[in-house]
Motif scaffolding. Sequence first.
Motif, PDB file in Angstrom:
ATOM      1  N   CYS A  24       0.836  -1.214   0.000  1.00 10.87           N
ATOM      2  CA  CYS A  24       0.000   0.000   0.000  1.00 10.87           C
ATOM      3  C   CYS A  24       0.864   1.254   0.000  1.00 10.87           C
ATOM      4  O   CYS A  24       0.659   2.170  -0.800  1.00 10.87           O
ATOM      5  CB  CYS A  24      -0.923   0.018   1.210  1.00 10.87           C
ATOM      6  N   VAL A  25       1.842   1.303   0.904  1.00 12.89           N
ATOM      7  CA  VAL A  25       2.715   2.474   0.994  1.00 12.89           C
ATOM      8  C   VAL A  25       3.544   2.603  -0.285  1.00 12.89           C
ATOM      9  O   VAL A  25       3.684   3.700  -0.838  1.00 12.89           O
ATOM     10  CB  VAL A  25       3.620   2.376   2.244  1.00 12.89           C
ATOM     11  N   GLY A  26       4.076   1.495  -0.769  1.00 10.95           N
ATOM     12  CA  GLY A  26       4.858   1.533  -2.001  1.00 10.95           C
ATOM     13  C   GLY A  26       4.045   1.968  -3.199  1.00 10.95           C
ATOM     14  O   GLY A  26       4.513   2.739  -4.041  1.00 10.95           O
ATOM     15  N   LEU A  27       2.820   1.503  -3.282  1.00 13.60           N
ATOM     16  CA  LEU A  27       1.948   1.873  -4.399  1.00 13.60           C
ATOM     17  C   LEU A  27       1.617   3.364  -4.369  1.00 13.60           C
ATOM     18  O   LEU A  27       1.592   4.029  -5.408  1.00 13.60           O
ATOM     19  CB  LEU A  27       0.672   1.027  -4.363  1.00 13.60           C
ATOM     20  N   ILE A  28       1.395   3.889  -3.181  1.00 11.98           N
ATOM     21  CA  ILE A  28       1.137   5.328  -3.056  1.00 11.98           C
ATOM     22  C   ILE A  28       2.338   6.124  -3.543  1.00 11.98           C
ATOM     23  O   ILE A  28       2.200   7.091  -4.308  1.00 11.98           O
ATOM     24  CB  ILE A  28       0.782   5.687  -1.597  1.00 11.98           C
ATOM     25  N   LEU A  29       3.538   5.729  -3.119  1.00 16.43           N
ATOM     26  CA  LEU A  29       4.746   6.448  -3.526  1.00 16.43           C
ATOM     27  C   LEU A  29       4.999   6.333  -5.020  1.00 16.43           C
ATOM     28  O   LEU A  29       5.359   7.315  -5.675  1.00 16.43           O
ATOM     29  CB  LEU A  29       5.949   5.928  -2.741  1.00 16.43           C
ATOM     30  N   VAL A  30       4.804   5.140  -5.580  1.00 18.18           N
ATOM     31  CA  VAL A  30       5.044   4.953  -7.015  1.00 18.18           C
ATOM     32  C   VAL A  30       4.067   5.781  -7.841  1.00 18.18           C
ATOM     33  O   VAL A  30       4.450   6.399  -8.834  1.00 18.18           O
ATOM     34  CB  VAL A  30       4.954   3.452  -7.382  1.00 18.18           C
ATOM     35  N   VAL A  31       2.825   5.828  -7.421  1.00 18.96           N
ATOM     36  CA  VAL A  31       1.835   6.615  -8.160  1.00 18.96           C
ATOM     37  C   VAL A  31       2.151   8.106  -8.057  1.00 18.96           C
ATOM     38  O   VAL A  31       2.030   8.851  -9.031  1.00 18.96           O
ATOM     39  CB  VAL A  31       0.406   6.305  -7.653  1.00 18.96           C
ATOM     40  N   LEU A  32       2.606   8.548  -6.889  1.00 22.22           N
ATOM     41  CA  LEU A  32       2.941   9.962  -6.743  1.00 22.22           C
ATOM     42  C   LEU A  32       4.170  10.357  -7.551  1.00 22.22           C
ATOM     43  O   LEU A  32       4.288  11.512  -7.970  1.00 22.22           O
ATOM     44  CB  LEU A  32       3.164  10.298  -5.268  1.00 22.22           C
ATOM     45  N   VAL A  43      -0.120  -7.266  -6.899  1.00 24.70           N
ATOM     46  CA  VAL A  43       0.171  -7.796  -5.560  1.00 24.70           C
ATOM     47  C   VAL A  43      -0.844  -7.263  -4.549  1.00 24.70           C
ATOM     48  O   VAL A  43      -1.306  -7.989  -3.666  1.00 24.70           O
ATOM     49  CB  VAL A  43       1.614  -7.449  -5.135  1.00 24.70           C
ATOM     50  N   PHE A  44      -1.229  -5.993  -4.690  1.00 23.10           N
ATOM     51  CA  PHE A  44      -2.222  -5.395  -3.797  1.00 23.10           C
ATOM     52  C   PHE A  44      -3.565  -6.125  -3.898  1.00 23.10           C
ATOM     53  O   PHE A  44      -4.183  -6.451  -2.882  1.00 23.10           O
ATOM     54  CB  PHE A  44      -2.404  -3.916  -4.138  1.00 23.10           C
ATOM     55  N   VAL A  45      -3.998  -6.403  -5.112  1.00 20.29           N
ATOM     56  CA  VAL A  45      -5.275  -7.109  -5.308  1.00 20.29           C
ATOM     57  C   VAL A  45      -5.194  -8.525  -4.748  1.00 20.29           C
ATOM     58  O   VAL A  45      -6.122  -8.998  -4.069  1.00 20.29           O
ATOM     59  CB  VAL A  45      -5.671  -7.115  -6.800  1.00 20.29           C
ATOM     60  N   CYS A  46      -4.076  -9.210  -4.998  1.00 20.17           N
ATOM     61  CA  CYS A  46      -3.917 -10.585  -4.503  1.00 20.17           C
ATOM     62  C   CYS A  46      -3.902 -10.630  -2.977  1.00 20.17           C
ATOM     63  O   CYS A  46      -4.556 -11.496  -2.371  1.00 20.17           O
ATOM     64  CB  CYS A  46      -2.647 -11.204  -5.063  1.00 20.17           C
ATOM     65  N   THR A  47      -3.173  -9.702  -2.342  1.00 18.22           N
ATOM     66  CA  THR A  47      -3.152  -9.702  -0.872  1.00 18.22           C
ATOM     67  C   THR A  47      -4.514  -9.306  -0.312  1.00 18.22           C
ATOM     68  O   THR A  47      -4.918  -9.817   0.734  1.00 18.22           O
ATOM     69  CB  THR A  47      -2.060  -8.771  -0.324  1.00 18.22           C
ATOM     70  N   SER A  48      -5.234  -8.425  -1.004  1.00 24.75           N
ATOM     71  CA  SER A  48      -6.579  -8.063  -0.543  1.00 24.75           C
ATOM     72  C   SER A  48      -7.511  -9.269  -0.570  1.00 24.75           C
ATOM     73  O   SER A  48      -8.265  -9.513   0.383  1.00 24.75           O
ATOM     74  CB  SER A  48      -7.167  -6.957  -1.424  1.00 24.75           C
ATOM     75  N   ILE A  49      -7.443 -10.035  -1.653  1.00 22.87           N
ATOM     76  CA  ILE A  49      -8.291 -11.225  -1.761  1.00 22.87           C
ATOM     77  C   ILE A  49      -7.900 -12.257  -0.704  1.00 22.87           C
ATOM     78  O   ILE A  49      -8.773 -12.847  -0.049  1.00 22.87           O
ATOM     79  CB  ILE A  49      -8.205 -11.812  -3.186  1.00 22.87           C
ATOM     80  N   MET A  50      -6.592 -12.475  -0.524  1.00 27.96           N
ATOM     81  CA  MET A  50      -6.134 -13.450   0.475  1.00 27.96           C
ATOM     82  C   MET A  50      -6.536 -13.032   1.889  1.00 27.96           C
ATOM     83  O   MET A  50      -6.962 -13.868   2.693  1.00 27.96           O
ATOM     84  CB  MET A  50      -4.620 -13.630   0.391  1.00 27.96           C
ATOM     85  N   LEU A  51      -6.415 -11.757   2.204  1.00 28.03           N
ATOM     86  CA  LEU A  51      -6.820 -11.290   3.531  1.00 28.03           C
ATOM     87  C   LEU A  51      -8.318 -11.438   3.740  1.00 28.03           C
ATOM     88  O   LEU A  51      -8.770 -11.757   4.841  1.00 28.03           O
ATOM     89  CB  LEU A  51      -6.387  -9.839   3.737  1.00 28.03           C
ATOM     90  N   THR A  52      -9.097 -11.206   2.699  1.00 30.84           N
ATOM     91  CA  THR A  52     -10.546 -11.383   2.809  1.00 30.84           C
ATOM     92  C   THR A  52     -10.898 -12.841   3.064  1.00 30.84           C
ATOM     93  O   THR A  52     -11.722 -13.156   3.937  1.00 30.84           O
ATOM     94  CB  THR A  52     -11.231 -10.889   1.526  1.00 30.84           C
ATOM     95  N   ILE A  53     -10.271 -13.734   2.319  1.00 23.81           N
ATOM     96  CA  ILE A  53     -10.540 -15.167   2.500  1.00 23.81           C
ATOM     97  C   ILE A  53     -10.099 -15.623   3.884  1.00 23.81           C
ATOM     98  O   ILE A  53     -10.822 -16.340   4.579  1.00 23.81           O
ATOM     99  CB  ILE A  53      -9.837 -15.977   1.394  1.00 23.81           C
ATOM    100  N   MET A  54      -8.907 -15.208   4.289  1.00 24.67           N
ATOM    101  CA  MET A  54      -8.375 -15.648   5.581  1.00 24.67           C
ATOM    102  C   MET A  54      -9.178 -15.082   6.749  1.00 24.67           C
ATOM    103  O   MET A  54      -9.386 -15.762   7.749  1.00 24.67           O
ATOM    104  CB  MET A  54      -6.904 -15.256   5.705  1.00 24.67           C
ATOM    105  N   SER A  55      -9.639 -13.841   6.637  1.00 25.48           N
ATOM    106  CA  SER A  55     -10.405 -13.260   7.740  1.00 25.48           C
ATOM    107  C   SER A  55     -11.803 -13.856   7.836  1.00 25.48           C
ATOM    108  O   SER A  55     -12.385 -13.925   8.919  1.00 25.48           O
ATOM    109  CB  SER A  55     -10.484 -11.745   7.602  1.00 25.48           C
ATOM    110  N   SER A  56     -12.360 -14.313   6.716  1.00 30.49           N
ATOM    111  CA  SER A  56     -13.687 -14.929   6.771  1.00 30.49           C
ATOM    112  C   SER A  56     -13.620 -16.338   7.360  1.00 30.49           C
ATOM    113  O   SER A  56     -14.597 -16.825   7.906  1.00 30.49           O
ATOM    114  CB  SER A  56     -14.316 -14.979   5.383  1.00 30.49           C
ATOM    115  N   ARG A  57     -12.467 -16.973   7.263  1.00 30.10           N
ATOM    116  CA  ARG A  57     -12.318 -18.322   7.796  1.00 30.10           C
ATOM    117  C   ARG A  57     -11.818 -18.341   9.230  1.00 30.10           C
ATOM    118  O   ARG A  57     -11.837 -19.395   9.865  1.00 30.10           O
ATOM    119  CB  ARG A  57     -11.349 -19.122   6.926  1.00 30.10           C
TER     120      ARG A  57
END
Length: 99
Positions: free
Chosen positions: A13-21, A63-77
């Motif tokens: 998240c932090v890296g993506l913000i910096l790269v976009v800026l 990577v951001f989308v993949c980690t978001s999906i993995m965190l959603t799956i892991m938190s629901s379980r």
Amino acid sequence: MYGFFVFVHILVCVGLILVVLFQAGKGGGLGNIFGGGGGGDQLFSAPSGSAFIRKVTTAMAIVFVCTSIMLTIMSSRRSQSSLMERMPAGGSPNSPVGP
């Protein structure tokens, strides 16, 4: 494992913000702050630099989308109990009774 994904997600998240800026947009972006704008001596002004920064942005977004999906799956379980489920069924002895 959940903590590792949270750590990677925050870093991305932090890296993506910096790269976009740092990308030079129509107004110049944050990349022109260091060079003062204008000429070809800017950090990402060359075509190879802009192609590189676009590839980095795309990779980090994936990577951001993949980690978001993995965190959603892991938190629901995960077995999480609510605070209200742990409360006793009856009222507490110190609570006032009546209207």
